[in-house]
Design an enzyme around this catalytic site. Structure first.
Site, PDB file in Angstrom:
ATOM      1  N   SER A   1      28.512  89.026  16.727  1.00 37.43           N
ATOM      2  CA  SER A   1      27.265  90.155  17.025  1.00 37.43           C
ATOM      3  C   SER A   1      26.973  90.180  18.731  1.00 37.43           C
ATOM      4  O   SER A   1      26.913  88.843  19.289  1.00 37.43           O
ATOM      5  CB  SER A   1      26.120  90.452  15.810  1.00 37.43           C
ATOM      6  OG  SER A   1      26.312  90.429  14.775  1.00 37.43           O
TER       7      SER A   1
HETATM    8  N1  SAM Z   1      26.038  87.017  11.741  1.00 35.54           N
HETATM    9  C1  SAM Z   1      27.361  87.207  11.917  1.00 35.54           C
HETATM   10  C2  SAM Z   1      27.536  86.752  13.888  1.00 35.54           C
HETATM   11  O1  SAM Z   1      26.447  86.430  14.029  1.00 35.54           O
HETATM   12  O2  SAM Z   1      28.776  86.093  14.191  1.00 35.54           O
HETATM   13  C3  SAM Z   1      28.238  88.334  12.266  1.00 35.54           C
HETATM   14  C4  SAM Z   1      29.351  88.334  12.070  1.00 35.54           C
HETATM   15  S1  SAM Z   1      30.666  90.162  11.667  1.00 35.54           S
HETATM   16  C5  SAM Z   1      29.729  90.839  12.845  1.00 35.54           C
HETATM   17  C6  SAM Z   1      30.069  90.284  10.075  1.00 35.54           C
HETATM   18  C7  SAM Z   1      30.250  89.604   9.005  1.00 35.54           C
HETATM   19  O3  SAM Z   1      29.689  90.299   7.612  1.00 35.54           O
HETATM   20  C8  SAM Z   1      32.080  88.903   8.906  1.00 35.54           C
HETATM   21  O4  SAM Z   1      31.715  87.101   8.995  1.00 35.54           O
HETATM   22  C9  SAM Z   1      32.534  89.032   7.549  1.00 35.54           C
HETATM   23  O5  SAM Z   1      33.338  88.655   7.286  1.00 35.54           O
HETATM   24  C10 SAM Z   1      31.243  89.676   7.464  1.00 35.54           C
HETATM   25  N2  SAM Z   1      30.584  89.941   5.513  1.00 35.54           N
HETATM   26  C11 SAM Z   1      31.743  91.384   5.695  1.00 35.54           C
HETATM   27  N3  SAM Z   1      31.204  91.074   4.053  1.00 35.54           N
HETATM   28  C12 SAM Z   1      30.431  90.760   3.472  1.00 35.54           C
HETATM   29  C13 SAM Z   1      30.365  90.352   2.284  1.00 35.54           C
HETATM   30  N4  SAM Z   1      30.178  90.795   1.476  1.00 35.54           N
HETATM   31  N5  SAM Z   1      29.666  89.102   2.299  1.00 35.54           N
HETATM   32  C14 SAM Z   1      29.202  87.781   2.838  1.00 35.54           C
HETATM   33  N6  SAM Z   1      30.010  88.950   4.211  1.00 35.54           N
HETATM   34  C15 SAM Z   1      30.458  89.319   4.218  1.00 35.54           C
END
Ligand code: SAM
Length: 217
Positions: free
Chosen positions: A65
């Site tokens: 992010s």
């Molecule tokens: N908090 C993260 C960071 O600081 O890097 C943001 C990463 S990205 C914007 C969003 C993340 O949500 C991705 O790694 C994706 O794989 C994960 N994601 C999407 N759907 C999900 C779910 N149902 N359960 C867990 N993780 C999920």
């Protein structure tokens, strides 16, 4: 501190100044962001740009992010939920947001659905001595065994607010989540008061989708 660490520390201070100019005013958030080495959470190719206010690819179609987004969401949570509260993050990704929540003083739990990202984050937290409890699975269903949580933060875009997450909030708990279309969402805060939920809406953002039973298919 060696030369490269000095350069990164100077860039990190620059990023904090930039966030202040963009309207992030909570000193606890700025201090936490200033203490987390974002260059450790990005891929090798993005390392030189780690302290620009941008999202970078971390593989598997996902991104770390943007610092402004991390600061914005952390401020919304911190205004409503004081450390050392137990906080659940959905979407561990690079681990950066979880590391910032840890630096704030929360007890952090985080769920990621992509095994490679989960494993990389677990290793990184261990290497950096950051205490985040991690789980691999569908975070749209929360983390039932560890509930209730005083705070929940979802870092992926949901079509609607997952009922499982609302159900895992403690009586005065607070949930920060981007809700809306796949290409644009509105940052939304739910505050639990007994069996009732108050909802507040904030700025628009564009997140990668929350994929799961209570997310997108
Ligand atoms: N908090 C993260 C960071 O600081 O890097 C943001 C990463 S990205 C914007 C969003 C993340 O949500 C991705 O790694 C994706 O794989 C994960 N994601 C999407 N759907 C999900 C779910 N149902 N359960 C867990 N993780 C999920």
């Amino acid at each position: 501190m060696n030369e490269s660490e000095r350069v990164m520390a100077a860039r990190r201070s620059g990023m904090v100044r930039d966030l202040r100019h963009k309207g992030i005013i909570d000193e606890r958030v700025l201090e936490a962001i200033g203490s987390v080495e974002r260059h450790r959470f990005v891929d090798e190719e993005s390392r030189d740009y780690a302290y620009e206010d941008a999202a970078w690819p971390i593989g598997y179609g996902q991104t770390i992010s943007q610092p402004y987004t991390v600061a914005y969401m952390t401020s919304l949570l911190l205004e409503r939920c004081a450390p050392p509260a137990k906080v659940l993050e959905i979407g561990t990704g690079s681990g950066y947001q979880a590391a910032v929540l840890d630096a704030i003083g929360y007890r952090v739990y985080s769920v990621e659905r992509i095994p490679e990202l989960y494993e990389r984050a677990v290793k990184l937290f261990r290497a950096l001595d950051i205490l985040v409890m991690c789980r691999l699975g569908d975070g749209s269903l929360g983390w039932e065994e560890e509930a209730p949580f005083e705070g929940i933060m979802v870092t992926a875009a949901a079509p609607d607010c997952p009922q499982h997450l609302l159900g895992q909030l403690s009586p005065n708990g607070c949930l920060v989540i981007p809700v809306g279309r796949q290409d644009m969402q509105q940052m939304t805060v739910y505050r639990r008061s007994g069996d009732r939920f108050e909802k507040e809406m904030f700025h628009h953002f564009a997140f990668v989708p929350l994929i799961g039973r209570e997310g997108w298919n």
